[in-house]
Design a protein around this motif. Structure first.
Motif, PDB file in Angstrom:
ATOM      1  N   LEU A 203       0.851  -1.181   0.000  1.00 18.05           N
ATOM      2  CA  LEU A 203       0.000   0.000   0.000  1.00 18.05           C
ATOM      3  C   LEU A 203       0.891   1.237   0.000  1.00 18.05           C
ATOM      4  O   LEU A 203       1.788   1.371   0.831  1.00 18.05           O
ATOM      5  CB  LEU A 203      -0.899   0.014   1.238  1.00 18.05           C
ATOM      6  CG  LEU A 203      -1.921   1.153   1.312  1.00 18.05           C
ATOM      7  CD1 LEU A 203      -3.008   0.946   0.255  1.00 18.05           C
ATOM      8  CD2 LEU A 203      -2.545   1.234   2.701  1.00 18.05           C
ATOM      9  N   VAL A 204       0.621   2.149  -0.943  1.00 16.64           N
ATOM     10  CA  VAL A 204       1.383   3.394  -1.047  1.00 16.64           C
ATOM     11  C   VAL A 204       0.458   4.549  -0.683  1.00 16.64           C
ATOM     12  O   VAL A 204      -0.597   4.727  -1.296  1.00 16.64           O
ATOM     13  CB  VAL A 204       1.964   3.587  -2.459  1.00 16.64           C
ATOM     14  CG1 VAL A 204       2.853   4.833  -2.498  1.00 16.64           C
ATOM     15  CG2 VAL A 204       2.763   2.359  -2.888  1.00 16.64           C
ATOM     16  N   VAL A 205       0.858   5.325   0.320  1.00 19.27           N
ATOM     17  CA  VAL A 205       0.017   6.388   0.878  1.00 19.27           C
ATOM     18  C   VAL A 205       0.698   7.740   0.693  1.00 19.27           C
ATOM     19  O   VAL A 205       1.892   7.888   0.959  1.00 19.27           O
ATOM     20  CB  VAL A 205      -0.246   6.151   2.380  1.00 19.27           C
ATOM     21  CG1 VAL A 205      -1.125   7.264   2.958  1.00 19.27           C
ATOM     22  CG2 VAL A 205      -0.880   4.785   2.599  1.00 19.27           C
ATOM     23  N   GLY A 206      -0.075   8.723   0.242  1.00 22.11           N
ATOM     24  CA  GLY A 206       0.401  10.096   0.195  1.00 22.11           C
ATOM     25  C   GLY A 206      -0.306  10.904   1.265  1.00 22.11           C
ATOM     26  O   GLY A 206      -1.439  10.583   1.631  1.00 22.11           O
ATOM     27  N   PHE A 207       0.348  11.932   1.787  1.00 23.71           N
ATOM     28  CA  PHE A 207      -0.327  12.787   2.762  1.00 23.71           C
ATOM     29  C   PHE A 207       0.095  14.228   2.572  1.00 23.71           C
ATOM     30  O   PHE A 207       1.199  14.511   2.115  1.00 23.71           O
ATOM     31  CB  PHE A 207      -0.051  12.334   4.202  1.00 23.71           C
ATOM     32  CG  PHE A 207       1.354  12.589   4.690  1.00 23.71           C
ATOM     33  CD1 PHE A 207       1.649  13.716   5.444  1.00 23.71           C
ATOM     34  CD2 PHE A 207       2.373  11.698   4.400  1.00 23.71           C
ATOM     35  CE1 PHE A 207       2.943  13.958   5.897  1.00 23.71           C
ATOM     36  CE2 PHE A 207       3.664  11.923   4.854  1.00 23.71           C
ATOM     37  CZ  PHE A 207       3.951  13.064   5.609  1.00 23.71           C
ATOM     38  N   GLU A 208      -0.809  15.121   2.889  1.00 21.01           N
ATOM     39  CA  GLU A 208      -0.577  16.553   2.755  1.00 21.01           C
ATOM     40  C   GLU A 208       0.555  16.950   3.689  1.00 21.01           C
ATOM     41  O   GLU A 208       0.408  16.968   4.911  1.00 21.01           O
ATOM     42  CB  GLU A 208      -1.851  17.318   3.087  1.00 21.01           C
ATOM     43  CG  GLU A 208      -1.699  18.826   3.100  1.00 21.01           C
ATOM     44  CD  GLU A 208      -1.338  19.415   1.750  1.00 21.01           C
ATOM     45  OE1 GLU A 208      -0.193  19.876   1.638  1.00 21.01           O
ATOM     46  OE2 GLU A 208      -2.175  19.408   0.844  1.00 21.01           O
ATOM     47  N   ALA A 209       1.709  17.245   3.107  1.00 21.38           N
ATOM     48  CA  ALA A 209       2.912  17.498   3.896  1.00 21.38           C
ATOM     49  C   ALA A 209       2.797  18.748   4.752  1.00 21.38           C
ATOM     50  O   ALA A 209       3.547  18.918   5.712  1.00 21.38           O
ATOM     51  CB  ALA A 209       4.126  17.606   2.976  1.00 21.38           C
ATOM     52  N   SER A 210       1.871  19.640   4.423  1.00 21.18           N
ATOM     53  CA  SER A 210       1.719  20.868   5.198  1.00 21.18           C
ATOM     54  C   SER A 210       0.847  20.682   6.428  1.00 21.18           C
ATOM     55  O   SER A 210       0.721  21.576   7.246  1.00 21.18           O
ATOM     56  CB  SER A 210       1.085  21.957   4.312  1.00 21.18           C
ATOM     57  OG  SER A 210      -0.243  21.603   3.980  1.00 21.18           O
ATOM     58  N   SER A 211       0.230  19.509   6.568  1.00 21.79           N
ATOM     59  CA  SER A 211      -0.732  19.307   7.646  1.00 21.79           C
ATOM     60  C   SER A 211      -0.050  18.816   8.914  1.00 21.79           C
ATOM     61  O   SER A 211       1.044  18.281   8.896  1.00 21.79           O
ATOM     62  CB  SER A 211      -1.796  18.287   7.206  1.00 21.79           C
ATOM     63  OG  SER A 211      -1.204  17.015   7.068  1.00 21.79           O
ATOM     64  N   THR A 212      -0.762  18.995  10.027  1.00 23.53           N
ATOM     65  CA  THR A 212      -0.287  18.475  11.305  1.00 23.53           C
ATOM     66  C   THR A 212      -1.351  17.597  11.942  1.00 23.53           C
ATOM     67  O   THR A 212      -1.372  17.412  13.149  1.00 23.53           O
ATOM     68  CB  THR A 212       0.032  19.640  12.263  1.00 23.53           C
ATOM     69  OG1 THR A 212      -1.142  20.423  12.456  1.00 23.53           O
ATOM     70  CG2 THR A 212       1.126  20.513  11.708  1.00 23.53           C
TER      71      THR A 212
END
Length: 294
Positions: free
Chosen positions: A93-102
């Motif tokens: 599974l390859v997941v991306g996430f909003e790098a600006s979020s906390t």
């Protein structure tokens, strides 16, 4: 040659009795004998010496026995792997996430997923919403955590978290004297934002929030990381609109204030509509259990 025939052979080889083997297999003796004869004909060798008193393995049968055990063991493993894959317990599974979020929900989801599905090869990449959108459509990632709004008929999009925007101010800023701030109060302030050209969802949300308050923000500095933005705020270079979860970072010389007319910022899960992978569905269920919005 069928798996069933190998199972029958193994039972007879271990019992050295067609009667006892038939009882063990819960079948009658004639079909068992017939299947063993068909197996011998297919192999072109005799596997058992049969007399009225006893049954013995031939040399060919003796050599065949450990190989059959290995094949049946491997077949059992293959069945288990297939069943686990259908439950999303193995795979990639390859997941991306909003790098600006906390958002706490992202690390909490990833941690829980790794604990529950340790045999899944999990890859995680920090990406902007725009980068995730492109990666999803090109099948480089399976799922992404994006800052809404995101709309595309090719994607399945589910809001998992809603929280208000807040304002991060330099510690000595006059507005820190107020418990709450209106966005209109920020009309003449210098703004620190995420980099526009990288397609950050939080940048877009900041611009929209200001425009809804009837002004365009004066952006004096852009950055690509939350901590860098907070560093600029701490240095007195400007203010920033950020998601409320940023308050977990108690940075020196930075003060957080609620917005009385705070717009919501949504974190959404996005995946391709045509991706029915069980690994993906299992991940979505874990995320829903980590603070999802129903």
């Amino acid at each position: 040659m069928e798996i069933r025939q190998l199972q029958y052979f193994l039972a007879v080889a271990e019992e050295l009795s067609f009667g006892r083997a038939a009882e063990r297999l819960l079948i009658s003796q004639p079909p068992l004998s017939r299947q063993i004869r068909q197996l011998e004909q297919e192999l072109g060798v005799e596997l058992f010496h049969r007399t009225k008193r006893k049954v013995e393995l031939t040399a060919a049968g003796t050599a065949f026995l450990p190989e059959v055990r290995q094949v049946l063991t491997q077949a059992k493993i293959a069945i288990q792997v297939a069943q686990r894959a259908s439950r999303g317990e193995v795979g990639r599974l390859v997941v991306g996430f909003e790098a600006s979020s906390t958002y706490d929900v992202i690390p909490a989801s990833l941690k829980q997923y790794r604990e529950r599905f340790p045999d899944v090869d999990l890859e995680v990449y920090g990406m902007t919403t725009e980068e995730q959108f492109d990666a999803l459509l090109k099948q480089r990632i399976d799922i992404g955590f994006m800052v809404s709004p995101v709309k595309d008929e090719r994607l399945s999009i589910e809001t998992i978290l809603e929280e208000p925007l807040i304002v991060a101010l330099p510690e000595q800023h006059p507005l820190t004297a107020q418990d709450q701030v209106q966005i209109q109060d920020l009309a003449h302030e210098p703004f620190i934002t995420f980099q526009r050209h990288r397609g950050c969802g939080l940048y877009d949300r900041t611009i929209v929030a200001c425009q809804q308050a009837n002004f365009s923000p004066v952006v004096v500095q852009e950055a690509d990381e939350m901590q860098v933005i907070l560093g600029f705020v701490a240095a007195g270079m400007g203010i920033a609109l950020l998601s409320a979860s940023v308050q977990q970072f108690q940075r020196p010389k930075v003060a957080y204030r609620q917005l009385s007319d705070a717009p919501q910022v949504d974190l959404s899960l996005a995946s391709r509509c045509d991706n029915s992978n069980a690994v993906l569905q299992a991940f979505i269920e874990v995320v829903r259990g980590c603070g999802a919005v129903n």
